[in-house]
Motif scaffolding. Structure first.
Motif, PDB file in Angstrom:
ATOM      1  N   ALA A 174      -1.067  -3.961  -6.017  1.00 47.09           N
ATOM      2  CA  ALA A 174      -1.023  -3.341  -4.688  1.00 47.09           C
ATOM      3  C   ALA A 174      -2.409  -3.344  -4.046  1.00 47.09           C
ATOM      4  CB  ALA A 174      -0.484  -1.917  -4.786  1.00 47.09           C
ATOM      5  N   LEU A 175      -3.434  -3.045  -4.825  1.00 51.29           N
ATOM      6  CA  LEU A 175      -4.804  -3.056  -4.294  1.00 51.29           C
ATOM      7  C   LEU A 175      -5.217  -4.458  -3.858  1.00 51.29           C
ATOM      8  CD1 LEU A 175      -6.490  -0.634  -6.824  1.00 51.29           C
ATOM      9  CD2 LEU A 175      -6.308  -0.284  -4.359  1.00 51.29           C
ATOM     10  N   ARG A 181      -2.962  -5.452  -0.609  1.00 50.78           N
ATOM     11  CA  ARG A 181      -3.185  -4.695   0.621  1.00 50.78           C
ATOM     12  C   ARG A 181      -4.646  -4.554   1.030  1.00 50.78           C
ATOM     13  NH1 ARG A 181       0.579   0.375  -0.128  1.00 50.78           N
ATOM     14  NH2 ARG A 181      -0.463   1.013   1.787  1.00 50.78           N
ATOM     15  N   LEU A 182      -5.567  -4.547   0.041  1.00 52.75           N
ATOM     16  CA  LEU A 182      -6.972  -4.362   0.383  1.00 52.75           C
ATOM     17  C   LEU A 182      -7.859  -5.546  -0.008  1.00 52.75           C
ATOM     18  CD1 LEU A 182      -7.471  -0.623  -0.718  1.00 52.75           C
ATOM     19  CD2 LEU A 182      -6.960  -1.506   1.578  1.00 52.75           C
ATOM     20  N   PRO A 210       1.537   3.478  -6.554  1.00 55.54           N
ATOM     21  CA  PRO A 210       0.622   2.457  -6.022  1.00 55.54           C
ATOM     22  C   PRO A 210       0.197   2.712  -4.573  1.00 55.54           C
ATOM     23  CG  PRO A 210       2.272   1.388  -7.361  1.00 55.54           C
ATOM     24  CD  PRO A 210       2.673   2.839  -7.242  1.00 55.54           C
ATOM     25  N   ASP A 211       1.112   3.222  -3.733  1.00 62.11           N
ATOM     26  CA  ASP A 211       0.745   3.517  -2.341  1.00 62.11           C
ATOM     27  C   ASP A 211      -0.327   4.596  -2.265  1.00 62.11           C
ATOM     28  OD1 ASP A 211       2.508   1.630  -1.328  1.00 62.11           O
ATOM     29  OD2 ASP A 211       4.129   3.082  -1.049  1.00 62.11           O
ATOM     30  N   VAL A 255      -3.646   3.051  -3.316  1.00 64.43           N
ATOM     31  CA  VAL A 255      -4.219   2.229  -2.247  1.00 64.43           C
ATOM     32  C   VAL A 255      -4.854   3.115  -1.170  1.00 64.43           C
ATOM     33  CG1 VAL A 255      -3.664   0.643  -0.360  1.00 64.43           C
ATOM     34  CG2 VAL A 255      -2.748   0.216  -2.646  1.00 64.43           C
ATOM     35  N   GLU A 256      -4.149   4.173  -0.781  1.00 62.68           N
ATOM     36  CA  GLU A 256      -4.677   5.090   0.234  1.00 62.68           C
ATOM     37  C   GLU A 256      -5.953   5.770  -0.237  1.00 62.68           C
ATOM     38  OE1 GLU A 256      -1.657   7.847   1.503  1.00 62.68           O
ATOM     39  OE2 GLU A 256      -0.244   6.223   1.917  1.00 62.68           O
ATOM     40  N   ALA A 291      -8.797   3.164  -0.292  1.00 65.03           N
ATOM     41  CA  ALA A 291      -9.183   2.834   1.076  1.00 65.03           C
ATOM     42  C   ALA A 291     -10.006   3.964   1.698  1.00 65.03           C
ATOM     43  CB  ALA A 291      -7.956   2.543   1.931  1.00 65.03           C
TER      44      ALA A 291
END
Length: 75
Positions: free
Chosen positions: A24-25, A28-29, A63-64, A67-68, A71
């Motif tokens: 996920a990282l 998304r990032l 995972p969300d 990620v948040e 970030a």
């Protein structure tokens, strides 16, 4: 570039959880975290040595959430 590390309990079988967070990282990032096996029930995500997400009595960060948290720590 900041260093992102996911430390997971290998004997507890948390590797798949750590890999899902790492994917996920990356997706998304664009961050490829280092996966570090540990023991004693550990599951923690750090950015430059600071814990931004970890397993608690309420359970695991998904995972969300990871990620948040990563970030937010990079801004």
């Amino acid at each position: 570039m900041s260093q992102v590390v996911i430390t997971y309990c290998k004997p507890c079988g948390y590797l798949k959880r750590a890999q899902a967070a790492a994917e996920a990282l990356d997706t998304r990032l664009g961050i490829a975290p280092e996966l570090v096996p540990g023991k004693g029930g550990v599951y923690r995500v750090t950015v430059d040595g600071q814990v931004v997400a970890a397993k608690s009595r309420q359970g695991f960060p998904d995972p969300d959430e990871i990620v948040e948290a990563v970030a937010a720590s990079l801004t």
